[in-house]
Enzyme design. Structure first.
Site, mmCIF file in Angstrom:
data_model
loop_
_atom_site.group_PDB
_atom_site.id
_atom_site.type_symbol
_atom_site.label_atom_id
_atom_site.label_comp_id
_atom_site.label_asym_id
_atom_site.label_seq_id
_atom_site.Cartn_x
_atom_site.Cartn_y
_atom_site.Cartn_z
ATOM 1 N N TRP A 192 0.924 -0.978 0.014
ATOM 2 C CA TRP A 192 -0.090 -0.074 -0.046
ATOM 3 C C TRP A 192 1.018 1.435 -0.003
ATOM 4 O O TRP A 192 1.968 1.177 0.658
ATOM 5 C CB TRP A 192 -0.784 0.185 1.320
ATOM 6 C CG TRP A 192 -1.830 1.293 1.203
ATOM 7 C CD1 TRP A 192 -2.890 1.540 0.711
ATOM 8 C CD2 TRP A 192 -1.267 2.265 2.068
ATOM 9 N NE1 TRP A 192 -3.050 2.850 0.970
ATOM 10 C CE2 TRP A 192 -2.486 3.344 1.975
ATOM 11 C CE3 TRP A 192 -0.530 2.648 3.108
ATOM 12 C CZ2 TRP A 192 -2.293 4.467 2.706
ATOM 13 C CZ3 TRP A 192 -0.389 3.934 3.658
ATOM 14 C CH2 TRP A 192 -1.265 4.974 3.473
ATOM 15 N N ASP A 359 -16.092 11.850 -1.668
ATOM 16 C CA ASP A 359 -15.382 10.731 -1.591
ATOM 17 C C ASP A 359 -16.169 10.075 -0.427
ATOM 18 O O ASP A 359 -17.609 10.315 -0.158
ATOM 19 C CB ASP A 359 -13.891 10.804 -1.385
ATOM 20 C CG ASP A 359 -13.228 9.584 -1.534
ATOM 21 O OD1 ASP A 359 -13.229 8.724 -0.761
ATOM 22 O OD2 ASP A 359 -12.635 9.537 -2.835
ATOM 23 N N ASP A 360 -15.578 9.188 0.329
ATOM 24 C CA ASP A 360 -16.117 8.369 1.394
ATOM 25 C C ASP A 360 -16.727 9.294 2.506
ATOM 26 O O ASP A 360 -16.378 10.413 2.734
ATOM 27 C CB ASP A 360 -15.174 7.795 1.851
ATOM 28 C CG ASP A 360 -15.546 6.606 2.966
ATOM 29 O OD1 ASP A 360 -16.530 6.409 3.307
ATOM 30 O OD2 ASP A 360 -14.499 5.914 3.491
ATOM 31 N N ARG A 436 -9.893 -2.891 8.060
ATOM 32 C CA ARG A 436 -10.369 -1.820 8.031
ATOM 33 C C ARG A 436 -11.879 -1.666 8.293
ATOM 34 O O ARG A 436 -12.868 -0.972 8.126
ATOM 35 C CB ARG A 436 -10.482 -1.148 6.685
ATOM 36 C CG ARG A 436 -10.410 0.280 6.819
ATOM 37 C CD ARG A 436 -10.674 1.270 5.408
ATOM 38 N NE ARG A 436 -10.409 2.609 5.567
ATOM 39 C CZ ARG A 436 -11.000 3.411 4.924
ATOM 40 N NH1 ARG A 436 -11.813 3.188 3.691
ATOM 41 N NH2 ARG A 436 -10.390 4.787 4.784
ATOM 42 N N LYS A 469 -16.471 6.625 -8.215
ATOM 43 C CA LYS A 469 -15.176 6.142 -8.028
ATOM 44 C C LYS A 469 -15.555 4.579 -7.143
ATOM 45 O O LYS A 469 -16.036 4.540 -6.186
ATOM 46 C CB LYS A 469 -14.348 6.942 -7.023
ATOM 47 C CG LYS A 469 -12.928 6.469 -6.347
ATOM 48 C CD LYS A 469 -12.464 7.427 -5.761
ATOM 49 C CE LYS A 469 -11.169 7.121 -4.781
ATOM 50 N NZ LYS A 469 -10.884 8.013 -3.813
ATOM 51 N N TRP A 470 -15.027 3.416 -7.626
ATOM 52 C CA TRP A 470 -15.354 2.271 -7.020
ATOM 53 C C TRP A 470 -14.413 1.603 -6.584
ATOM 54 O O TRP A 470 -13.363 1.130 -7.089
ATOM 55 C CB TRP A 470 -15.966 1.213 -8.317
ATOM 56 C CG TRP A 470 -16.114 -0.315 -8.102
ATOM 57 C CD1 TRP A 470 -15.405 -1.118 -7.421
ATOM 58 C CD2 TRP A 470 -17.473 -0.621 -8.254
ATOM 59 N NE1 TRP A 470 -16.195 -2.295 -7.085
ATOM 60 C CE2 TRP A 470 -17.487 -2.096 -7.750
ATOM 61 C CE3 TRP A 470 -18.737 -0.350 -8.976
ATOM 62 C CZ2 TRP A 470 -18.691 -2.807 -7.742
ATOM 63 C CZ3 TRP A 470 -19.826 -1.202 -8.981
ATOM 64 C CH2 TRP A 470 -19.730 -2.188 -8.389
ATOM 65 N N ASP A 471 -14.345 1.784 -4.854
ATOM 66 C CA ASP A 471 -13.168 1.398 -4.276
ATOM 67 C C ASP A 471 -13.447 -0.088 -3.662
ATOM 68 O O ASP A 471 -14.509 -0.787 -3.786
ATOM 69 C CB ASP A 471 -13.123 2.163 -3.004
ATOM 70 C CG ASP A 471 -11.876 2.473 -2.425
ATOM 71 O OD1 ASP A 471 -10.867 1.629 -2.680
ATOM 72 O OD2 ASP A 471 -11.749 3.476 -1.875
ATOM 73 N N MET A 472 -12.461 -0.803 -3.054
ATOM 74 C CA MET A 472 -12.422 -1.863 -2.535
ATOM 75 C C MET A 472 -11.231 -1.841 -1.580
ATOM 76 O O MET A 472 -10.117 -2.184 -2.014
ATOM 77 C CB MET A 472 -12.120 -3.047 -3.641
ATOM 78 C CG MET A 472 -12.334 -4.445 -3.334
ATOM 79 S SD MET A 472 -10.914 -5.196 -2.780
ATOM 80 C CE MET A 472 -11.413 -6.948 -2.678
ATOM 81 N N ASN A 473 -11.448 -1.715 -0.341
ATOM 82 C CA ASN A 473 -10.212 -1.467 0.587
ATOM 83 C C ASN A 473 -9.947 -2.517 1.544
ATOM 84 O O ASN A 473 -9.195 -2.219 2.329
ATOM 85 C CB ASN A 473 -10.891 -0.340 1.613
ATOM 86 C CG ASN A 473 -10.628 1.153 0.797
ATOM 87 O OD1 ASN A 473 -9.624 1.313 0.066
ATOM 88 N ND2 ASN A 473 -11.670 1.875 0.972
ATOM 89 N N ASP A 541 -2.774 5.373 -3.099
ATOM 90 C CA ASP A 541 -2.948 6.296 -2.007
ATOM 91 C C ASP A 541 -2.022 7.355 -1.663
ATOM 92 O O ASP A 541 -2.142 8.489 -0.896
ATOM 93 C CB ASP A 541 -3.478 5.647 -0.717
ATOM 94 C CG ASP A 541 -5.152 5.463 -0.871
ATOM 95 O OD1 ASP A 541 -5.813 6.054 -1.825
ATOM 96 O OD2 ASP A 541 -5.565 4.525 -0.089
HETATM 97 C C1 GLA Z 1 -9.243 4.402 -0.224
HETATM 98 C C2 GLA Z 1 -9.178 5.158 -1.371
HETATM 99 C C3 GLA Z 1 -9.049 6.555 -1.248
HETATM 100 C C4 GLA Z 1 -10.153 7.040 -0.475
HETATM 101 C C5 GLA Z 1 -10.508 6.063 0.877
HETATM 102 C C6 GLA Z 1 -11.700 6.321 1.554
HETATM 103 O O1 GLA Z 1 -8.146 4.252 0.759
HETATM 104 O O2 GLA Z 1 -7.719 4.390 -2.188
HETATM 105 O O3 GLA Z 1 -8.659 7.171 -2.275
HETATM 106 O O4 GLA Z 1 -11.175 6.935 -1.103
HETATM 107 O O5 GLA Z 1 -10.462 4.745 0.406
HETATM 108 O O6 GLA Z 1 -12.154 5.848 2.450
#
Ligand code: GLA
Length: 722
Positions: A192, A359-360, A436, A469-473, A541
């Site tokens: 990361w 964003d989030d 997370r 923005k399709w995220d997967m954390n 990130d």
């Molecule tokens: C991930 C994404 C970030 C942001 C955060 C939000 O880490 O990579 O750009 O969107 O989630 O929680």
């Protein structure tokens, strides 16, 4: 021109520059004989002799398979190396004896059921059918060759034509046999915030591989490998590149055998994997791609970039100028309300930015990362008038509106989890392991996929959304499902990917206007699979310009500038604490899908002026920056300087970027040899007025003047004189 020749003994795929040749040996063994520069004709005897197979004795005896270059090797009948296919019969035996049946060529590019794959009209497809009598299993190997890039794509469809189940324990996407081992293995690995760093080491007897067991292609290593001659540099030498059109757990590795031959293989990670193929069922193997170049690593990347541009990324945005965006994440994190967002958006609109991304933190009761994933309804405390109200205000400012989702996730503290605890990925009776503070949805369950699709489609219909923005954390733990029977639990990781791909393919088809950006804690799922649905991926990130030089350099081995999200953020940088000048941050981010990730209201007047000027310039040259020919020039892995250039397709304009991480006192100025220009043309450097011929710039070089200080950067525009 693409051609596929099929004779009794040979199958030859080629375009104007490359050839890929297989041999059919008695008693029906499909061998791999050649991949490289185009050949007009080919005699298999020499290559077979190299492997100790006499030309007068092509009839194969069992026991010598171990030294035969095979097209889709299986295990158990004399080949002691790692194979591509392991299929276990109902009686427990796992040897496999695939014999050639027939082959046919067709125009166009094959498609794969349920999986992303390359597309394109200017292609030819080859189908080679192999059969195992005992298993009554048919394996159809699929190949495509393209006119415009030196790439062979591969896949396979495995069909159980018998009456008893077959257990697939391995089914690789690609296999490439090379007759000698004088190669370096190059891979892209990291973590990361430092994704896709370049690693290069000499191969030697045994196996060297990279893999992911994370349920995502991952930050840790990319589904890519290259075998380059030790002398191969950026600009010269032979190299084979391999990559997967797949986004889940994978394996990619090179094996050197006792006679110094190499087998490069890649595909689904077979650890914790198997697939029960009942009578009459088929299994489709994810696509693999093979690239050949004799023009160095830069040449290999050019082939991957053309593949991405013309055969992977699709839809309205594939070749369109991407909007300059401002994302509020690093500007506010979770602490925002409508007023705050609108003040940031207003400044963005005034500066010429085109897209505002929320964003989030806009849904459920999400004030931090402990809750609400799955509850995709507006958080009224922050946005009392709802998302549509916000997007209308943003649109009134002349901006497009984008929204963040993490649709594959579920927070234990969510209404969705309280209602459907069985929808979380899990092994029954095992405690959840959070990452997370969240769990992953069970996308092997069609009901869950339908829910995710309807939820996303609802927002896309109602909320005036132009960009997602399709995220997967987080990655997989307890990778299982409450729905799958025990004897199919090892299918889960791949079934998850099939579920995800089905959602993405439905959404992108139903909403072709929307620009999708893929993300996974930054660049944790940057692969050709996701790019088949979403034309850009958030690269990392880590928005620090100096870190980004390394990350974007490594990423460019496979992925073109138009696929990399790159933003200017605040200083001190939130990930590294480093302070870099704003023009450096702009220059580095400019080599991707450009945007900002800060509150512009906090910049000085002078900085805002630089932002305005950058936005104007980028709008002028983004066609070149995104879709031009990208060449790496000075490597951040070898010294203090990073330099790259993007040249327009007609070679009339080019943008050169040079960034030096640490000031070097009393040092000679960096002299950079450019690439990709027209040697005969005369170019003016617009910023300095200097005029050079292309041949001088490429053979002698240019010495751009860097400002003083650490993290100094310059970006020059070259324009051919009429
Ligand atoms: C991930 C994404 C970030 C942001 C955060 C939000 O880490 O990579 O750009 O969107 O989630 O929680």
């Amino acid at each position: 021109m693409t051609e596929i020749q099929i004779t009794d003994r040979l199958i030859h795929l080629r375009n104007d520059r490359i050839s890929y040749i297989m041999g059919i040996m008695e008693p029906g063994i499909l061998t791999h004989l050649y991949f490289g520069k185009r050949l007009e004709s080919f005699r298999p005897e020499s290559i077979l002799r190299r492997y100790g197979l006499k030309d007068e004795e092509l009839r194969l005896k069992k026991g010598i398979l171990n030294n035969v270059p095979l097209e889709y090797p299986s295990w158990g009948l004399g080949d002691m190396r790692e194979g591509s296919l392991i299929a276990r019969a109902a009686d427990g035996g796992a040897s496999c004896d695939l014999r050639f049946r027939d082959a046919e060529a067709a125009d166009g590019k094959y498609r794969l059921d349920g999986l992303p794959s390359a597309y394109g009209e200017n292609a030819k497809t080859l189908r080679v059918r192999l059969y195992d009598e005992k298993l009554r299993m048919r394996v159809t190997l699929l190949y495509a060759v393209f006119e415009d890039c030196d790439v062979i794509t591969r896949s396979a469809v495995i069909e159980n034509q018998g009456s008893e189940a077959i257990e697939l324990e391995r089914a690789a996407s690609l296999c490439l046999e090379l007759p000698d081992d004088r190669y370096d293995l190059i891979t892209l690995s990291g973590a990361w915030a430092r994704e896709r760093a370049v690693y290069r080491r000499r191969i030697c007897p045994g196996e060297m591989s990279v893999s992911s067991l994370r349920g995502a292609s991952s930050h840790i290593t990319s589904p890519f490998a290259a075998l380059a001659r030790p002398e191969t540099s950026e600009s010269q030498g032979e190299v084979y590149g391999a990559a997967l059109v797949y986004s889940g757990s994978f394996y990619m590795g090179a094996q050197v055998d006792s006679n110094g031959a190499v087998r490069l293989q890649g595909g689904l990670n077979d650890r914790h994997f198997s697939w029960k193929l009942d009578a009459g069922e088929t299994f489709t193997v994810p696509e693999g791609v093979l690239v050949y170049s004799d023009c160095g690593l830069d040449g290999m990347s050019a082939q991957f970039h053309t593949l991405c541009a013309n055969h992977i990324v699709r839809g309205k945005w594939a070749k369109a100028p991407r909007p300059i965006l401002l994302n509020n994440w690093e500007a506010t994190y979770f602490a925002f309300d409508e007023e705050k967002l609108l003040s940031i958006a207003k400044k963005a609109a005034e500066t010429g930015i085109e897209l505002f991304v929320l964003d989030d933190g806009w849904f459920g009761h999400r004030d931090d990362d402990h809750s609400s994933l799955g509850d995709w309804f507006v958080y009224e405390k922050k946005l009392p008038d709802g998302i549509r109200h916000l997007s209308d205000r943003i649109h009134e400012m002349g901006l497009k509106f984008g929204l963040w989702f993490e649709p594959e996730m579920i927070s234990p503290d969510s209404d969705l989890f309280r209602k459907h605890p069985d929808w979380a990925m899990q092994f029954q009776g095992r405690e959840h392991v959070e990452g997370r503070n969240q769990l992953i949805l069970d996308l092997s369950n069609p009901e869950v996929c339908e829910h995710v699709y309807q939820m996303m489609a609802g927002h896309l219909r109602e909320d005036g959304i132009d960009y997602i923005k399709w995220d997967m954390n987080r990655n997989f733990t307890n990778p299982g499902s409450m729905r799958l029977p025990p004897d199919r639990m090892k299918e889960f990781p791949h079934r998850y990917m099939l579920g995800l791909y089905s959602i993405l393919s439905r959404l992108t088809e139903a909403f072709p206007e929307v620009l999708f950006e893929s993300c996974s804690g930054g660049g944790g799922r940057f692969d050709l699979g996701m790019l088949s649905f979403m034309p850009q991926t958030w690269c990392s990130d880590n928005t620090d310009a100096i870190s980004r030089c390394r990350i974007q350099w490594g990423t460019s081995y496979v992925f073109p500038p138009f696929s990399m999200g790159a933003h200017v953020s605040a200083v001190p940088n939130h990930q590294t604490g480093r302070i870099t000048p704003i023009n450096t941050r702009i220059n580095v981010a400019m080599s991707g899908c450009f945007g900002f990730e800060l509150d512009l209201n906090r910049l000085t007047e002078e900085e805002i002026a630089q932002v305005r000027a950058a936005v104007v310039r980028i709008k002028e040259v983004r066609e070149i920056l995104l879709y031009g020919e990208f060449h790496r020039l000075s490597s951040p892995y070898e010294g203090h300087d990073t330099a790259w250039i993007t040249v327009s397709k007609d070679h009339k304009r080019a943008i050169l970027m040079l960034t030096r991480d640490l000031a070097q006192p009393n040092a000679n100025a960096p002299m950079i040899r450019l690439r990709g220009l027209d040697a005969q043309k005369t170019y003016r450097v617009l910023e300095t007025g200097e005029v050079y011929r292309g041949d001088e710039l490429m053979n002698s070089g240019i010495t751009p003047e860097l400002p003083k200080g650490d993290a100094a950067s310059v970006s020059l525009t070259l324009a051919a004189e009429e």
